[in-house]
Design a protein around this motif. Structure first.
Motif, PDB file in Angstrom:
ATOM      1  N   VAL A 101       0.625  -1.687   0.475  1.00 62.05           N
ATOM      2  CA  VAL A 101      -0.045   0.324   0.212  1.00 62.05           C
ATOM      3  C   VAL A 101       0.820   0.991  -0.445  1.00 62.05           C
ATOM      4  N   LYS A 102       0.534   2.586  -1.260  1.00 61.69           N
ATOM      5  CA  LYS A 102       1.579   3.686  -1.019  1.00 61.69           C
ATOM      6  C   LYS A 102       0.558   4.945  -1.098  1.00 61.69           C
ATOM      7  N   ASN A 103      -1.435   4.293  -0.794  1.00 64.68           N
ATOM      8  CA  ASN A 103      -1.745   5.701  -0.837  1.00 64.68           C
ATOM      9  C   ASN A 103      -4.143   4.827  -0.627  1.00 64.68           C
ATOM     10  N   GLU A 104      -3.889   5.317  -0.617  1.00 64.08           N
ATOM     11  CA  GLU A 104      -5.677   5.340  -0.844  1.00 64.08           C
ATOM     12  C   GLU A 104      -5.866   5.236  -1.568  1.00 64.08           C
ATOM     13  N   SER A 105      -5.235   5.336  -3.028  1.00 62.46           N
ATOM     14  CA  SER A 105      -5.640   4.599  -4.685  1.00 62.46           C
ATOM     15  C   SER A 105      -5.831   3.447  -4.071  1.00 62.46           C
ATOM     16  N   ASP A 106      -4.902   2.525  -3.455  1.00 62.08           N
ATOM     17  CA  ASP A 106      -4.585   1.263  -3.498  1.00 62.08           C
ATOM     18  C   ASP A 106      -6.228   0.689  -2.729  1.00 62.08           C
ATOM     19  N   LEU A 107      -6.726   1.426  -2.043  1.00 66.13           N
ATOM     20  CA  LEU A 107      -7.899   0.650  -1.820  1.00 66.13           C
ATOM     21  C   LEU A 107      -9.138   0.359  -2.563  1.00 66.13           C
ATOM     22  N   GLU A 108      -8.876   0.273  -3.623  1.00 63.84           N
ATOM     23  CA  GLU A 108      -9.678  -0.146  -4.729  1.00 63.84           C
ATOM     24  C   GLU A 108      -8.901  -1.462  -5.478  1.00 63.84           C
ATOM     25  N   LYS A 109      -8.008  -1.506  -4.794  1.00 65.20           N
ATOM     26  CA  LYS A 109      -6.938  -3.163  -5.274  1.00 65.20           C
ATOM     27  C   LYS A 109      -7.618  -4.190  -4.063  1.00 65.20           C
ATOM     28  N   ILE A 110      -7.971  -2.934  -3.060  1.00 69.50           N
ATOM     29  CA  ILE A 110      -8.121  -4.235  -1.919  1.00 69.50           C
ATOM     30  C   ILE A 110      -9.204  -4.852  -1.910  1.00 69.50           C
ATOM     31  N   LYS A 111     -10.805  -4.361  -2.616  1.00 64.09           N
ATOM     32  CA  LYS A 111     -12.276  -4.350  -2.839  1.00 64.09           C
ATOM     33  C   LYS A 111     -12.195  -5.407  -4.068  1.00 64.09           C
ATOM     34  N   THR A 112     -11.583  -5.125  -4.864  1.00 64.34           N
ATOM     35  CA  THR A 112     -10.946  -5.809  -5.753  1.00 64.34           C
ATOM     36  C   THR A 112     -11.447  -7.482  -4.969  1.00 64.34           C
ATOM     37  N   PHE A 113      -9.967  -7.610  -4.692  1.00 67.14           N
ATOM     38  CA  PHE A 113     -10.667  -9.185  -3.860  1.00 67.14           C
ATOM     39  C   PHE A 113     -11.311  -9.011  -2.561  1.00 67.14           C
ATOM     40  N   LYS A 114     -11.747  -8.182  -1.992  1.00 67.27           N
ATOM     41  CA  LYS A 114     -12.840  -8.744  -1.583  1.00 67.27           C
ATOM     42  C   LYS A 114     -14.124  -9.138  -1.989  1.00 67.27           C
ATOM     43  N   ASN A 115     -14.214  -8.567  -2.582  1.00 71.79           N
ATOM     44  CA  ASN A 115     -15.190  -9.173  -3.895  1.00 71.79           C
ATOM     45  C   ASN A 115     -15.119 -10.217  -4.278  1.00 71.79           C
TER      46      ASN A 115
END
Ligand SMILES: O=C(O)c1ccccc1N[C@@H]1O[C@H](COP(=O)(O)O)[C@@H](O)[C@H]1O
Length: 203
Positions: A101-115
């Motif tokens: 994780v670098k910044n808040e934009s990485d939250l989208e990557k986390i959501k991809t795997f959450k889904n």
């Protein structure tokens, strides 16, 4: 809460840390890591685990090699640039996908795997270094991450001296530590490891 101690290289330390209560023991299969160990040593470590699960940490592996590791390890932790399509070739209940994780934009990557209901491990991003950096993710960002997804293991510079404060701010699915609990790369300071486990287990 899951407690993972990573970067284990010595069977004797695997045994002692497992008996002390670590839920997961992590081994590094990435050749460029100073904690790298080969398949025979991984097997020796596996033989020394009491109730702990074995996690094989890989970085951009060849598919066949990664699948073979699942004949020994309980989980495979993808700590490189592996995308969802690659990760979905593996049984999702035996996968941990690390996101640096670098910044808040990485939250989208986390959501991809959450889904996909895939367990995520977050680690601090450092240019040119895949992991084991000893660097932390900002606490406010960690809070945003654990608010977005409940199956997140937090890592990156965790230690027996900072864990209590971190857990006052976030309640993650798990915690994972490596370099801050070492006397040298791959050799753990068992007193620090035990203190870390005690804090995580609130005992
Ligand atoms: O530990 C390593 O050498 C390593 C190399 C390549 C990929 C991942 C690696 N370790 C992972 O990084 C986290 C965080 O490490 P640290 O606590 O900041 O030292 C560690 O738990 C491993 O999962």
């Amino acid at each position: 809460m899951i407690v993972k101690i990573c970067g284990i290289t010595l069977p004797s330390q695997a045994k002692e840390i497992s008996e002390y209560g670590a839920d997961y023991i992590g081994v590094i299969t990435y050749p460029k890591s100073p904690r790298y160990i080969g398949i025979e040593r991984i097997k020796e470590i596996k033989e020394n685990l009491k109730n702990s699960k074995l996690v094989a940490v890989v970085v951009n592996p060849i598919l066949e090699q990664a699948l073979e590791l699942l004949n020994i390890a309980d989980f495979i932790q993808f700590h490189g640039d592996e995308d969802l399509d690659f990760v979905k070739k593996f049984p999702k209940n035996r996968v941990i996908k690390a996101i640096r994780v670098k910044n808040e934009s990485d939250l989208e990557k986390i959501k991809t795997f959450k889904n996909e209901d895939i367990t995520v491990l977050v680690d601090a991003f450092k240019e040119g270094v895949y992991g084991g950096t000893g660097e932390m993710i900002d606490l406010n960002l960690l809070k945003k991450i654990t608010d977005v997804y409940d199956k997140v293991i937090i890592s990156g510079g965790l230690s027996e001296t900072n864990l209590k404060e971190i857990l006052n701010h976030v309640k993650p699915y798990g915690v994972d530590a490596s370099s801050k609990l070492e006397v040298s790369p791959g050799v753990k300071d068992l007193d620090k490891v035990k203190k870390f486990i005690d804090i995580a287990k609130n005992r």
